[in-house]
Enzyme design. Structure first.
Site, PDB file in Angstrom:
ATOM      1  N   GLY A  31       0.586  -1.079  -0.391  1.00 36.00           N
ATOM      2  CA  GLY A  31       0.227   0.035   0.007  1.00 36.00           C
ATOM      3  C   GLY A  31       1.614   1.833   0.157  1.00 36.00           C
ATOM      4  O   GLY A  31       1.583   1.330   0.724  1.00 36.00           O
ATOM      5  N   GLY A  33       0.063   6.014  -0.107  1.00 39.20           N
ATOM      6  CA  GLY A  33      -0.844   6.716   0.383  1.00 39.20           C
ATOM      7  C   GLY A  33      -0.237   8.148   0.680  1.00 39.20           C
ATOM      8  O   GLY A  33       1.390   7.932  -0.052  1.00 39.20           O
ATOM      9  N   ASN A  35       0.922   9.998   2.881  1.00 43.05           N
ATOM     10  CA  ASN A  35       1.692  10.084   3.637  1.00 43.05           C
ATOM     11  C   ASN A  35       2.578   9.045   4.119  1.00 43.05           C
ATOM     12  O   ASN A  35       3.195   8.916   5.122  1.00 43.05           O
ATOM     13  CB  ASN A  35       1.073  10.948   5.520  1.00 43.05           C
ATOM     14  CG  ASN A  35      -0.078   9.129   5.631  1.00 43.05           C
ATOM     15  OD1 ASN A  35      -0.371   8.228   5.133  1.00 43.05           O
ATOM     16  ND2 ASN A  35      -0.313   8.932   6.799  1.00 43.05           N
ATOM     17  N   GLY A  36       2.559   8.317   3.132  1.00 43.86           N
ATOM     18  CA  GLY A  36       3.430   6.904   3.518  1.00 43.86           C
ATOM     19  C   GLY A  36       3.797   5.552   2.874  1.00 43.86           C
ATOM     20  O   GLY A  36       2.110   5.311   1.910  1.00 43.86           O
ATOM     21  N   ILE A  37       4.076   4.745   2.773  1.00 41.32           N
ATOM     22  CA  ILE A  37       4.322   3.651   2.458  1.00 41.32           C
ATOM     23  C   ILE A  37       3.832   2.433   2.511  1.00 41.32           C
ATOM     24  O   ILE A  37       4.899   2.464   3.647  1.00 41.32           O
ATOM     25  CB  ILE A  37       5.597   3.811   1.524  1.00 41.32           C
ATOM     26  CG1 ILE A  37       4.966   2.601   0.135  1.00 41.32           C
ATOM     27  CG2 ILE A  37       6.611   3.029   2.055  1.00 41.32           C
ATOM     28  CD1 ILE A  37       6.621   2.513  -1.593  1.00 41.32           C
ATOM     29  N   VAL A  38       3.800   1.172   2.931  1.00 37.88           N
ATOM     30  CA  VAL A  38       3.497   0.229   3.825  1.00 37.88           C
ATOM     31  C   VAL A  38       3.582  -0.829   3.024  1.00 37.88           C
ATOM     32  O   VAL A  38       3.570  -1.613   1.571  1.00 37.88           O
ATOM     33  CB  VAL A  38       2.148   0.147   4.022  1.00 37.88           C
ATOM     34  CG1 VAL A  38       1.588  -1.274   5.080  1.00 37.88           C
ATOM     35  CG2 VAL A  38       1.192   1.075   4.716  1.00 37.88           C
ATOM     36  N   LYS A  51       5.608   0.405   8.324  1.00 38.91           N
ATOM     37  CA  LYS A  51       4.808   1.696   7.601  1.00 38.91           C
ATOM     38  C   LYS A  51       6.038   2.523   8.054  1.00 38.91           C
ATOM     39  O   LYS A  51       6.620   2.709   9.215  1.00 38.91           O
ATOM     40  CB  LYS A  51       3.583   1.974   7.770  1.00 38.91           C
ATOM     41  CG  LYS A  51       3.806   3.462   7.372  1.00 38.91           C
ATOM     42  CD  LYS A  51       1.763   4.083   7.548  1.00 38.91           C
ATOM     43  CE  LYS A  51       1.268   5.566   6.646  1.00 38.91           C
ATOM     44  NZ  LYS A  51      -0.038   5.917   7.109  1.00 38.91           N
ATOM     45  N   ASP A 141      -9.985   9.683   8.726  1.00 35.19           N
ATOM     46  CA  ASP A 141     -10.087   9.691   7.595  1.00 35.19           C
ATOM     47  C   ASP A 141     -10.231   7.944   7.042  1.00 35.19           C
ATOM     48  O   ASP A 141     -10.105   7.074   7.205  1.00 35.19           O
ATOM     49  CB  ASP A 141      -8.705   9.343   7.186  1.00 35.19           C
ATOM     50  CG  ASP A 141      -8.092   8.985   5.196  1.00 35.19           C
ATOM     51  OD1 ASP A 141      -9.957   9.938   4.357  1.00 35.19           O
ATOM     52  OD2 ASP A 141      -7.546   9.228   4.322  1.00 35.19           O
TER      53      ASP A 141
END
Length: 302
Positions: A31, A33, A35-38, A51, A141
């Site tokens: 994933g 988004g 604000n970050g990456i997972v 994350k 969110d």
């Protein structure tokens, strides 16, 4: 030019915590988004979700919120596994590690299992939100992409980038789930903000016509509550939930605990009013017994 996260999250790469020393092996990115990456990672025989944030200040705020929520006696106690820094190209990048949960989106789950599962999923999601609210935060969110459904309607929230202390401005949102987008309230971290998003999430999950894709493109002056109530009128299950949904959309719940009580009342009321099962086998047995009695009489006196 390769970005730091492309290098750090290449499959097979090793991520080592600077302070705690734990080593994680990257399997794949699951994933990304705003604000970050997972990434899905492995430590020994266990798999986790890791994350890393794009912005250090925002990411640390997310970690701090998670730590505060996890301190309470609730379902988030074992959510956060580790938080540390990794060094990439001479730069320290903060990250946190959480449980990896395999599941489906609520939309896929309902399509596979049936829309009646919305009652169980709704109960479990409201409990999660209530726990966050009782910890002094708002999720912020809430949307279908930020939750996973598994097993018998179990719910897990998977992105805490929008978690905001109560009373502050919502720091991350998705427009169609946002009451400000619908001109039905302010973008302030209140329990009623999450409950509005909860109602939108359910309507979006139950709407077979995918109207929310069109709502996102509408001009502000054309967005009205009537467009949401139309879904309630056209979907039998949404119609049954309409007393709750309207109250959530209008911001009429004093707290998520109150909303959960009303939701549970709707669920128990539905069980109580469920139609009795028809048992045709009773009629068959009765007919068979009449036949046997008549046959016996015939054999005795015929």
């Amino acid at each position: 030019m390769t970005t730091w996260y492309e290098e750090a999250f290449r499959p097979g790469s090793e991520i080592k915590g600077k302070w705690h020393g734990h080593i994680y092996i990257v399997e794949r990115i699951i994933g990304a988004g705003s604000n970050g990456i997972v990434a899905l990672v492995r430590r020994g025989n266990s798999r986790f979700a890791l994350k890393a944030g794009y912005e250090a200040v925002d990411h640390q705020s997310e970690i701090n919120s998670l730590v505060a929520i996890a301190r309470k006696d609730n379902s988030f106690r074992n959510y956060l596994i580790d938080n540390d820094d990794m060094t990439v190209k001479g730069k320290d990048i903060s990250f946190y590690v959480m449980r990896y949960i395999e599941g489906q989106t609520i939309t896929d789950y309902l399509q596979k299992r049936g829309q009646d599962w919305i009652y169980v999923i709704g109960t479990n999601l409201l409990r999660k939100l209530t726990e966050i609210h009782q910890s002094g935060f708002v999720f912020g969110d809430l949307k279908t992409e930020n939750m996973i459904v598994s097993g018998y309607g179990a719910v897990d929230l998977i992105d805490f980038g929008g978690v905001t202390p109560k009373g502050r401005a919502i720091k991350q949102l998705t427009e169609v789930y946002d009451r400000g987008f619908w001109s039905m309230g302010e973008r302030v971290a209140e329990e009623s903000y999450d409950l509005f998003s909860f109602a939108i999430l359910l309507l979006k999950s139950l709407d077979h016509r995918n109207r929310f894709a069109g709502f996102a493109k509408m001009l502000p002056q054309n967005r009205e509550l009537d467009q949401l109530t139309a879904i309630m009128r056209e979907n039998k299950l949404a119609q049954q939930l309409s007393p709750f949904l309207l109250k959530a959309l209008r911001g009429e719940f004093a707290s998520s605990a109150e909303a959960l009580r009303m939701w549970q009342g709707l669920v128990s009321g539905r069980k109580a009013s469920a139609p009795k099962l028809k048992l045709p086998w009773l009629q068959i047995c009765f007919a068979a017994s009449v036949f046997l009695f008549a046959f016996t009489v015939y054999m005795m006196y015929g």
